[in-house]
Design a protein around this motif. Structure first.
Motif, PDB file in Angstrom:
ATOM      1  N   PHE A 133       0.680  -1.356  -0.100  1.00 28.01           N
ATOM      2  CA  PHE A 133       0.169   0.240   0.115  1.00 28.01           C
ATOM      3  C   PHE A 133       0.989   1.400  -0.058  1.00 28.01           C
ATOM      4  CE2 PHE A 133      -3.649  -2.641   1.202  1.00 28.01           C
ATOM      5  CZ  PHE A 133      -4.676  -2.020   0.277  1.00 28.01           C
ATOM      6  N   TRP A 134       1.838   1.332   0.759  1.00 25.54           N
ATOM      7  CA  TRP A 134       2.780   2.470   0.779  1.00 25.54           C
ATOM      8  C   TRP A 134       3.265   2.768  -0.683  1.00 25.54           C
ATOM      9  CZ3 TRP A 134       5.650   0.951   5.753  1.00 25.54           C
ATOM     10  CH2 TRP A 134       4.856   1.239   6.612  1.00 25.54           C
ATOM     11  N   ALA A 135       3.465   1.774  -1.528  1.00 18.93           N
ATOM     12  CA  ALA A 135       4.015   1.934  -2.899  1.00 18.93           C
ATOM     13  C   ALA A 135       2.766   2.585  -3.608  1.00 18.93           C
ATOM     14  CB  ALA A 135       4.250   0.668  -3.766  1.00 18.93           C
ATOM     15  N   LEU A 136       1.631   2.189  -3.618  1.00 21.97           N
ATOM     16  CA  LEU A 136       0.487   3.024  -4.047  1.00 21.97           C
ATOM     17  C   LEU A 136       0.451   4.238  -3.567  1.00 21.97           C
ATOM     18  CD1 LEU A 136      -2.385   3.123  -5.580  1.00 21.97           C
ATOM     19  CD2 LEU A 136      -3.263   2.304  -3.383  1.00 21.97           C
TER      20      LEU A 136
ATOM     21  N   ARG B   4       0.466   8.066  -5.442  1.00 22.28           N
ATOM     22  CA  ARG B   4      -0.734   8.587  -5.319  1.00 22.28           C
ATOM     23  C   ARG B   4      -0.997   9.664  -4.349  1.00 22.28           C
ATOM     24  NH1 ARG B   4      -3.894   8.341 -10.013  1.00 22.28           N
ATOM     25  NH2 ARG B   4      -4.105   5.945 -10.680  1.00 22.28           N
ATOM     26  N   ARG B   5       0.211  10.286  -3.683  1.00 21.86           N
ATOM     27  CA  ARG B   5       0.247  11.160  -2.751  1.00 21.86           C
ATOM     28  C   ARG B   5      -0.491  12.311  -2.690  1.00 21.86           C
ATOM     29  NH1 ARG B   5       5.348  10.500  -4.673  1.00 21.86           N
ATOM     30  NH2 ARG B   5       6.477  12.275  -5.360  1.00 21.86           N
ATOM     31  N   ASP B   6      -0.429  13.073  -3.892  1.00 14.95           N
ATOM     32  CA  ASP B   6      -1.340  13.925  -3.967  1.00 14.95           C
ATOM     33  C   ASP B   6      -2.833  13.826  -3.922  1.00 14.95           C
ATOM     34  OD1 ASP B   6       0.987  15.195  -4.601  1.00 14.95           O
ATOM     35  OD2 ASP B   6       0.920  15.345  -6.693  1.00 14.95           O
ATOM     36  N   ASP B   7      -3.318  12.713  -4.275  1.00 14.60           N
ATOM     37  CA  ASP B   7      -4.569  12.017  -4.063  1.00 14.60           C
ATOM     38  C   ASP B   7      -4.893  12.189  -2.496  1.00 14.60           C
ATOM     39  OD1 ASP B   7      -5.683  12.086  -6.636  1.00 14.60           O
ATOM     40  OD2 ASP B   7      -5.757   9.806  -6.717  1.00 14.60           O
ATOM     41  N   TYR B   8      -4.099  11.256  -2.010  1.00 14.25           N
ATOM     42  CA  TYR B   8      -4.344  11.547  -0.540  1.00 14.25           C
ATOM     43  C   TYR B   8      -4.010  12.717   0.277  1.00 14.25           C
ATOM     44  CZ  TYR B   8      -4.170   6.310  -1.003  1.00 14.25           C
ATOM     45  OH  TYR B   8      -4.524   4.757  -1.415  1.00 14.25           O
TER      46      TYR B   8
ATOM     47  N   LEU C 218      10.875 -14.973  -5.676  1.00 16.61           N
ATOM     48  CA  LEU C 218       9.868 -14.082  -5.831  1.00 16.61           C
ATOM     49  C   LEU C 218      10.241 -12.760  -4.896  1.00 16.61           C
ATOM     50  CD1 LEU C 218       6.496 -15.977  -5.607  1.00 16.61           C
ATOM     51  CD2 LEU C 218       7.172 -14.387  -7.326  1.00 16.61           C
ATOM     52  N   ASN C 219      10.829 -13.407  -3.719  1.00 19.98           N
ATOM     53  CA  ASN C 219      11.288 -12.316  -2.843  1.00 19.98           C
ATOM     54  C   ASN C 219      12.630 -11.424  -3.502  1.00 19.98           C
ATOM     55  OD1 ASN C 219       9.909 -12.173  -0.178  1.00 19.98           O
ATOM     56  ND2 ASN C 219      10.110 -14.296  -0.311  1.00 19.98           N
ATOM     57  N   ALA C 220      13.261 -12.109  -4.031  1.00 18.40           N
ATOM     58  CA  ALA C 220      14.468 -11.449  -4.782  1.00 18.40           C
ATOM     59  C   ALA C 220      14.005 -10.387  -5.811  1.00 18.40           C
ATOM     60  CB  ALA C 220      15.450 -12.432  -5.592  1.00 18.40           C
ATOM     61  N   GLY C 221      12.817 -10.777  -6.290  1.00 15.93           N
ATOM     62  CA  GLY C 221      12.430  -9.712  -7.330  1.00 15.93           C
ATOM     63  C   GLY C 221      11.722  -8.602  -6.475  1.00 15.93           C
ATOM     64  N   PHE C 222      11.095  -8.966  -5.380  1.00 16.66           N
ATOM     65  CA  PHE C 222      10.495  -7.692  -4.522  1.00 16.66           C
ATOM     66  C   PHE C 222      11.562  -6.850  -4.194  1.00 16.66           C
ATOM     67  CE2 PHE C 222       6.111  -6.912  -2.432  1.00 16.66           C
ATOM     68  CZ  PHE C 222       6.602  -5.718  -1.748  1.00 16.66           C
ATOM     69  N   ALA C 223      12.585  -7.470  -3.456  1.00 14.63           N
ATOM     70  CA  ALA C 223      13.510  -6.717  -2.762  1.00 14.63           C
ATOM     71  C   ALA C 223      14.333  -5.926  -3.799  1.00 14.63           C
ATOM     72  CB  ALA C 223      14.429  -7.718  -2.030  1.00 14.63           C
ATOM     73  N   LEU C 224      14.606  -6.241  -4.884  1.00 17.30           N
ATOM     74  CA  LEU C 224      15.218  -5.426  -5.852  1.00 17.30           C
ATOM     75  C   LEU C 224      14.793  -4.705  -6.147  1.00 17.30           C
ATOM     76  CD1 LEU C 224      17.715  -5.454  -7.888  1.00 17.30           C
ATOM     77  CD2 LEU C 224      16.512  -6.857  -9.323  1.00 17.30           C
ATOM     78  N   ARG C 225      13.301  -4.586  -6.365  1.00 22.72           N
ATOM     79  CA  ARG C 225      12.406  -3.231  -6.549  1.00 22.72           C
ATOM     80  C   ARG C 225      12.531  -2.468  -5.671  1.00 22.72           C
ATOM     81  NH1 ARG C 225      10.710  -7.664  -9.758  1.00 22.72           N
ATOM     82  NH2 ARG C 225       9.921  -7.219 -11.843  1.00 22.72           N
ATOM     83  N   ALA C 226      12.233  -2.967  -4.581  1.00 16.54           N
ATOM     84  CA  ALA C 226      11.988  -1.929  -3.414  1.00 16.54           C
ATOM     85  C   ALA C 226      13.773  -1.156  -3.300  1.00 16.54           C
ATOM     86  CB  ALA C 226      12.131  -2.748  -1.802  1.00 16.54           C
ATOM     87  N   TRP C 227      14.747  -1.962  -3.540  1.00 17.62           N
ATOM     88  CA  TRP C 227      16.261  -1.367  -3.395  1.00 17.62           C
ATOM     89  C   TRP C 227      16.223  -0.364  -4.481  1.00 17.62           C
ATOM     90  CZ3 TRP C 227      20.129  -0.386  -0.539  1.00 17.62           C
ATOM     91  CH2 TRP C 227      21.216   0.280  -1.343  1.00 17.62           C
TER      92      TRP C 227
ATOM     93  N   ARG D 186       4.829   2.695  -8.805  1.00 18.17           N
ATOM     94  CA  ARG D 186       3.905   1.911  -9.556  1.00 18.17           C
ATOM     95  C   ARG D 186       4.149   0.561 -10.304  1.00 18.17           C
ATOM     96  NH1 ARG D 186      -0.211   4.653 -12.632  1.00 18.17           N
ATOM     97  NH2 ARG D 186       0.790   6.493 -12.307  1.00 18.17           N
ATOM     98  N   GLY D 187       5.520   0.625 -10.442  1.00 19.19           N
ATOM     99  CA  GLY D 187       5.766  -0.958 -10.717  1.00 19.19           C
ATOM    100  C   GLY D 187       5.915  -1.821  -9.598  1.00 19.19           C
ATOM    101  N   LEU D 188       6.234  -1.379  -8.577  1.00 16.29           N
ATOM    102  CA  LEU D 188       6.542  -2.317  -7.424  1.00 16.29           C
ATOM    103  C   LEU D 188       4.898  -2.417  -6.859  1.00 16.29           C
ATOM    104  CD1 LEU D 188       7.860  -3.616  -5.211  1.00 16.29           C
ATOM    105  CD2 LEU D 188       8.021  -1.453  -3.807  1.00 16.29           C
ATOM    106  N   PHE D 189       4.075  -1.588  -6.793  1.00 18.38           N
ATOM    107  CA  PHE D 189       2.635  -2.050  -6.428  1.00 18.38           C
ATOM    108  C   PHE D 189       2.213  -2.956  -7.393  1.00 18.38           C
ATOM    109  CE2 PHE D 189      -1.564  -0.981  -7.160  1.00 18.38           C
ATOM    110  CZ  PHE D 189      -2.480  -1.249  -5.897  1.00 18.38           C
ATOM    111  N   ARG D 190       2.281  -2.966  -8.689  1.00 18.99           N
ATOM    112  CA  ARG D 190       1.689  -4.011  -9.411  1.00 18.99           C
ATOM    113  C   ARG D 190       2.270  -5.344  -9.380  1.00 18.99           C
ATOM    114  NH1 ARG D 190       1.391   0.101 -15.066  1.00 18.99           N
ATOM    115  NH2 ARG D 190      -0.623   1.038 -14.547  1.00 18.99           N
ATOM    116  N   PHE D 191       3.685  -5.116  -9.221  1.00 18.84           N
ATOM    117  CA  PHE D 191       4.394  -6.545  -8.914  1.00 18.84           C
ATOM    118  C   PHE D 191       3.887  -7.019  -7.642  1.00 18.84           C
ATOM    119  CE2 PHE D 191       7.971  -8.781  -6.916  1.00 18.84           C
ATOM    120  CZ  PHE D 191       8.146  -9.869  -7.711  1.00 18.84           C
TER     121      PHE D 191
END
Length: 299
Positions: free
Chosen positions: A185-188, A192-196, A248-257, A272-277
């Protein structure tokens, strides 16, 4: 043009009100919880109806969420097309729809599952539709951390529907989704921070800035990496799941990094890419749990 009083809501409007894509993932995770609890084949028809009950209550909670948040939704681009915002549904129609789905789903659970599963599902409805939506979301930037408990319940509900208990295995499944929820949710919220901000919601990027949010996502992704190894540690799953979880975690951690290292100009696209992933991540992670169990059955 017909006025609102002369128009009638369509089935598509009601369907959209129940957030079917979100509910599909909820039902899938609950189904995995059911199957990992290893019910005898004779119980499958009964448990299918119980699963329908979980899905109906989830749609009822989603409809209640849309009803309670209609004013906020109106100022956010992401939600401005929802039926209540556009006037295609009225408040009484939405309330009746939410109540009918929730009552119907709870009745199915009471008839075809057990009191524990029914009570937990009702508590989950209240936790999401009331505690999170009405109280936590507008009150604290930790809203999704605290309120994430409701969203993490589907596999527990499924397991409880089978056994009438909440064993350690079900608690581990809960912990996986609970740890996944904040970075998801934080990726979203980042892109979208201007929306919030317009809606007056104290999401983490609004109150603490983008850099702090990116760091929080990275730290939670590392916690998620560790938590998702627990099914293998407690022997709920085997090597197939472990391999999938590591990948899967390697993909998540790499995107987060990459997101953590990005500047504000790049950050929105990476968030946006991390949220979709993250949505695909959870789907495939639970699919791997199920596939691993099927392999164990066949062997």
């Amino acid at each position: 043009m017909l006025s609102r009083s002369l128009t009638f809501p369509s089935l598509a409007d009601f369907w959209q009100l129940g957030k079917p894509r979100v509910v599909a993932l909820i039902v899938f995770c609950a189904a995995v919880g059911i199957l990992l609890a290893a019910p005898p084949p004779a119980d499958w028809p009964r448990l299918l109806l119980a699963l329908c009950g979980i899905g109906l209550v989830a749609m009822g909670a989603a409809a209640a969420n849309c009803l309670f948040e209609r004013d906020r939704d109106a100022v956010m681009r992401r939600t401005a097309a929802r039926p209540l915002v556009r006037g295609r549904l009225g408040q009484f129609e939405a309330a009746g729809y939410a109540a009918a789905l929730t009552v119907g789903g709870l009745w199915l659970l009471l008839q075809f599952a057990n009191p524990l599963a029914t009570g937990l599902t009702l508590a989950t409805f209240f936790g999401y539709a009331v505690v999170y939506t009405r109280w936590l979301k507008p009150a604290t930037p930790q809203n999704i951390v605290i309120g994430g408990a409701a969203g993490a319940m589907p596999p527990v509900l499924g397991w409880a529907a089978v056994s009438g208990t909440i064993p350690a295995e079900a608690a581990v499944l809960f912990l996986i989704i609970y740890t996944w929820t904040p970075p998801h949710f934080w990726a979203l919220a980042l892109y979208r921070r201007d929306d919030y901000a317009r809606a007056g919601l104290p999401m983490l990027p609004v109150t603490h800035g983008a850099a702090f949010t990116r760091l929080s996502i990275l730290l939670y992704s590392l916690m998620l990496f560790a938590v998702t190894l627990l099914p293998f540690v407690i022997r709920l799953s085997g090597w197939l799941y472990l391999a999938a979880a590591l990948w899967l975690n390697a993909g998540f951690a790499l995107r987060a990094w990459r997101l953590y290292r990005a500047d504000d100009a790049q950050g929105d696209a990476l968030a946006r890419g991390l949220f979709r992933f993250s949505i695909a991540y959870l789907t495939w992670l639970f699919a791997a749990l199920l596939a691993d169990r099927v392999v164990q059955w066949l062997w």
